[in-house]
Design an enzyme around this catalytic site. Structure first.
Site, short mmCIF file in Angstrom:
data_model
loop_
_atom_site.label_atom_id
_atom_site.label_comp_id
_atom_site.label_asym_id
_atom_site.label_seq_id
_atom_site.Cartn_x
_atom_site.Cartn_y
_atom_site.Cartn_z
N GLY A 11 0.16 -4.32 1.04
CA GLY A 11 -0.85 -3.51 0.36
C GLY A 11 -1.43 -4.24 -0.84
N VAL A 23 -1.91 -18.97 -10.57
CA VAL A 23 -1.21 -19.94 -9.71
C VAL A 23 -2.05 -21.20 -9.54
CG1 VAL A 23 -0.42 -20.37 -7.34
CG2 VAL A 23 0.15 -18.20 -8.47
N ARG A 72 -1.28 -7.36 7.41
CA ARG A 72 0.09 -7.17 7.87
C ARG A 72 0.20 -7.85 9.22
NH1 ARG A 72 -0.30 -2.06 4.81
NH2 ARG A 72 1.29 -2.28 3.19
N GLY A 102 4.59 -7.04 -1.85
CA GLY A 102 5.71 -6.13 -2.05
C GLY A 102 6.97 -6.64 -1.38
N ASP A 103 8.00 -5.81 -1.29
CA ASP A 103 9.28 -6.33 -0.81
C ASP A 103 9.27 -6.69 0.67
OD1 ASP A 103 9.29 -3.72 -0.06
OD2 ASP A 103 11.32 -3.28 -0.77
N THR A 125 2.11 -4.59 -6.36
CA THR A 125 1.98 -3.32 -5.66
C THR A 125 1.77 -2.23 -6.70
OG1 THR A 125 3.26 -1.55 -4.57
CG2 THR A 125 4.52 -3.33 -5.48
N ASP A 127 2.82 0.70 -6.52
CA ASP A 127 3.90 1.70 -6.49
C ASP A 127 5.00 1.48 -7.53
OD1 ASP A 127 2.62 2.95 -4.45
OD2 ASP A 127 3.95 2.24 -2.86
N ASP A 129 7.72 -0.15 -7.18
CA ASP A 129 8.94 0.23 -6.46
C ASP A 129 9.86 -0.95 -6.16
OD1 ASP A 129 7.28 -1.04 -4.68
OD2 ASP A 129 7.49 0.42 -3.08
N ARG A 162 -6.95 27.92 -12.69
CA ARG A 162 -6.32 27.61 -11.40
C ARG A 162 -5.09 26.72 -11.59
NH1 ARG A 162 -11.88 25.84 -8.51
NH2 ARG A 162 -12.49 27.87 -7.68
N MET A 169 -0.08 8.33 -4.75
CA MET A 169 0.65 7.44 -3.84
C MET A 169 2.11 7.29 -4.30
SD MET A 169 -2.03 4.57 -2.59
CE MET A 169 -3.26 5.02 -1.35
N ARG A 171 5.40 6.32 -1.53
CA ARG A 171 6.13 6.84 -0.37
C ARG A 171 7.61 7.08 -0.72
NH1 ARG A 171 4.53 2.46 3.80
NH2 ARG A 171 4.27 1.54 1.76
N GLU A 187 2.71 20.18 -15.61
CA GLU A 187 3.75 21.20 -15.71
C GLU A 187 4.97 20.82 -14.86
OE1 GLU A 187 0.58 22.12 -16.11
OE2 GLU A 187 1.16 22.81 -18.11
N ARG A 243 -5.39 24.82 -5.94
CA ARG A 243 -6.23 23.81 -5.29
C ARG A 243 -5.47 22.50 -5.20
NH1 ARG A 243 -8.72 27.64 -4.24
NH2 ARG A 243 -10.94 28.11 -4.57
N GLN A 251 -6.80 4.94 -5.90
CA GLN A 251 -5.69 4.46 -6.73
C GLN A 251 -5.43 2.97 -6.57
OE1 GLN A 251 -2.27 7.61 -6.51
NE2 GLN A 251 -3.60 7.92 -4.76
P1 ADP Z 1 4.63 -5.01 1.33
O1 ADP Z 1 4.78 -6.46 1.05
O2 ADP Z 1 3.51 -4.41 0.54
O3 ADP Z 1 5.95 -4.27 1.21
P2 ADP Z 1 4.83 -4.89 4.28
O4 ADP Z 1 6.17 -4.26 4.26
O5 ADP Z 1 3.81 -4.37 5.21
O6 ADP Z 1 4.12 -4.87 2.84
O7 ADP Z 1 5.03 -6.46 4.57
C1 ADP Z 1 3.94 -7.33 4.64
C2 ADP Z 1 4.15 -8.37 5.71
O8 ADP Z 1 5.33 -9.14 5.41
C3 ADP Z 1 4.41 -7.82 7.11
O9 ADP Z 1 3.25 -7.48 7.80
C4 ADP Z 1 5.12 -8.99 7.78
O10 ADP Z 1 4.21 -9.96 8.23
C5 ADP Z 1 5.93 -9.58 6.62
N1 ADP Z 1 7.31 -9.06 6.73
C6 ADP Z 1 7.78 -7.83 6.43
N2 ADP Z 1 9.08 -7.70 6.71
C7 ADP Z 1 9.47 -8.90 7.24
C8 ADP Z 1 10.72 -9.40 7.75
N3 ADP Z 1 11.85 -8.67 7.78
N4 ADP Z 1 10.72 -10.69 8.19
C9 ADP Z 1 9.62 -11.45 8.17
N5 ADP Z 1 8.43 -11.02 7.72
C10 ADP Z 1 8.33 -9.78 7.25
#
Ligand code: ADP
Length: 319
Positions: A11, A23, A72, A102-103, A125, A127, A129, A162, A169, A171, A187, A243, A251
Site C-alpha cells: 500500500g 535514498v 502487489r 509494510g511488513d 504505511t 496504518d 502497524d 446527530r 483505515m 485493518r 466520544e 450518520r 486517507q
Molecule cells: P505491505 O508491504 O503493505 O504489508 P503486502 O502484504 O501486500 O503489503 O506485501 C507486498 C508484497 O510483498 C506482496 O505483494 C509480495 O510480492 C511481497 N510479499 C509479501 N509477503 C511475502 C512473503 N512471505 N514472501 C515473499 N514476498 C512477500
C-alpha cells in the site's frame, strides 16, 4: 557495495517520495549508483528498472503517492519469482536493495537477503502497524487528513444534533482511529486491539444526550466492523439520528506533512548507511526520536501495540 536499488511495495503512503529522494541523493553522495525499480517486486522480476540521477528525484519531496509506483505480486512470494528478481539484479550488478513498504514487503526483502542480496526495509504505511518503530511514513499525514474531516463533520453534527460514526483505515491496527479520536475529541473510539463493550458506548451516548450534548462523534477502525452496521445498531438503541462516513482512500493521498517528510528523509538516508556497511535483513525505524534498526525477524515476531495511556486518556476525556 557499488550499486543499489530502491523500490516501493504494498500500500502506498504519503512521504514515500521523500524516502526515495533521500535514498537516491544519499547514495549518490556516497558515490553509489542508484537504480529505481518500478512497480515493486513485480517490476523487479520484469526488469523494470531505471538508473536514477540527482534530477530524477527533484520536485517530488512534496508529492504524495510514489513516483516508482507500487504493486502487489503473488509470483514474487514463490522461489521462482525471487530467482527471477535476482537474475535482473545480477544483470545490472545491483548488490543491495532498499524496500519501502509494510511488513508484507519486508518478508520479501528477508527472502532476498537470505539468498545473498542484502535488503533494508523502510516502514512506509499510513496504518502505523509495524513493530520496532514508533511511527511509519505516512501516518502523520493521514492523521491530519482525518482530523480535517472530523472537524468538518463536527460542524454539521452540531447543526443537526446527530451522532456521527467516522470509519477510518486500519485493518489490524487502531492507531489512526485512536490518535484521530483523541485529537478530534471523539466520544468513543473503536479499535481492533480493544473490544469495548457495546453497552458502554450506548450508555456514554445517552449520558451525553441527557446532559444536552448536541452531537457525538465515534471513530471506528475498519478492522472492527462496518460503520453502517454500527450506525444501525446505535440508532436502534439510542433513538438518536446517526450518520456514517467512510473516509476511504482520501486517507492515503495528499502532500506529505513536514513530519512525514523529515521522517522519510532520515529513514531513507539511514537505510543507505546500513547497506554501505554491508548490512541486510534489517528495518530502520524511529524510537524515542532516535534512529534505530532491527532485524526483520524481530519486527515479524513482535506485535505493534497501541499506546495504553492514550487509550485510557481518550476514555477519561470523553466521560
Ligand atoms: P505491505 O508491504 O503493505 O504489508 P503486502 O502484504 O501486500 O503489503 O506485501 C507486498 C508484497 O510483498 C506482496 O505483494 C509480495 O510480492 C511481497 N510479499 C509479501 N509477503 C511475502 C512473503 N512471505 N514472501 C515473499 N514476498 C512477500
Amino acid at each position: 557495495m557499488k550499486k543499489i536499488g530502491v523500490l516501493t511495495s504494498g500500500g502506498d503512503s504519503p512521504g514515500m517520495n521523500a524516502a526515495i529522494r533521500a535514498v537516491v541523493r544519499k547514495g549518490i553522495y556516497h558515490n553509489l549508483e542508484v537504480y529505481g525499480v518500478k512497480n515493486g517486486y513485480q517490476g523487479l522480476m520484469e526488469g523494470n528498472i531505471v538508473k536514477m540521477d540527482l534530477g530524477s528525484v527533484g520536485d517530488i519531496i512534496q508529492r504524495g503517492g510514489t513516483i516508482l509506483f507500487s504493486a502487489r505480486s503473488e509470483e514474487f512470494k514463490t522461489d521462482e519469482g525471487q530467482e527471477r528478481a535476482i537474475e535482473q539484479m545480477k544483470k545490472l550488478g545491483i548488490d543491495g536493495l532498499i524496500v519501502i513498504g509494510g511488513d508484507g514487503s519486508f518478508r520479501g526483502a528477508q527472502k532476498l537477503t537470505e539468498k545473498g542480496y542484502p535488503c533494508i526495509g523502510v516502514p512506509g504505511t499510513i496504518d502505523n502497524d509495524i513493530s520496532g518503530t514508533d511511527f511509519t511514513i505516512g501516518f502523520d499525514t493521514s492523521l491530519n487528513t482525518i482530523i480535517e474531516a472530523v472537524d468538518k463533520i463536527r460542524d454539521t453534527a452540531t447543526s443537526h444534533e446527530r451522532t456521527y460514526i467516522i470509519e477510518v483505515m486500519g485493518r489490524d491496527a487502531g492507531d489512526l482511529a485512536l490518535w484521530s479520536g483523541l485529537a478530534g475529541g471523539a466520544e468513543s473510539i473503536l479499535i481492533p486491539e480493544k473490544k469495548e463493550d457495546f453497552s458502554e458506548i450506548i450508555d456514554r451516548l445517552k449520558r451525553g444526550h441527557e446532559r444536552g450534548k448536541k452531537h457525538s462523534i465515534i471513530l471506528l477502525a475498519e478492522g472492527v466492523g462496518s460503520g453502517f452496521d454500527y450506525g444501525d445498531r446505535i440508532e436502534a438503541e439510542t433513538k438518536l439520528e446517526t450518520r456514517v462516513t467512510v473516509l476511504g482512500y482520501i486517507q492515503r493521498g495528499g502532500s506529505p506533512s513536514a513530519t512525514d517528510r523529515v521522517l522519510a528523509s532520515r529513514l531513507g538516508a539511514r537505510a543507505v548507511e546500513l547497506l554501505l556497511k554491508n548490512q541486510g535483513g534489517r528495518m530502520v525505524g524511529i524510537q524515542n526520536n532516535k534512529l534505530v534498526d532491527h532485524a526483520f525477524d524481530e519486527v515479524f515476531t513482535r506485535d505493534h501495540s497501541i499506546n495504553e495511556e492514550m487509550y485510557q486518556l481518550s476514555k477519561e476525556l470523553s466521560i
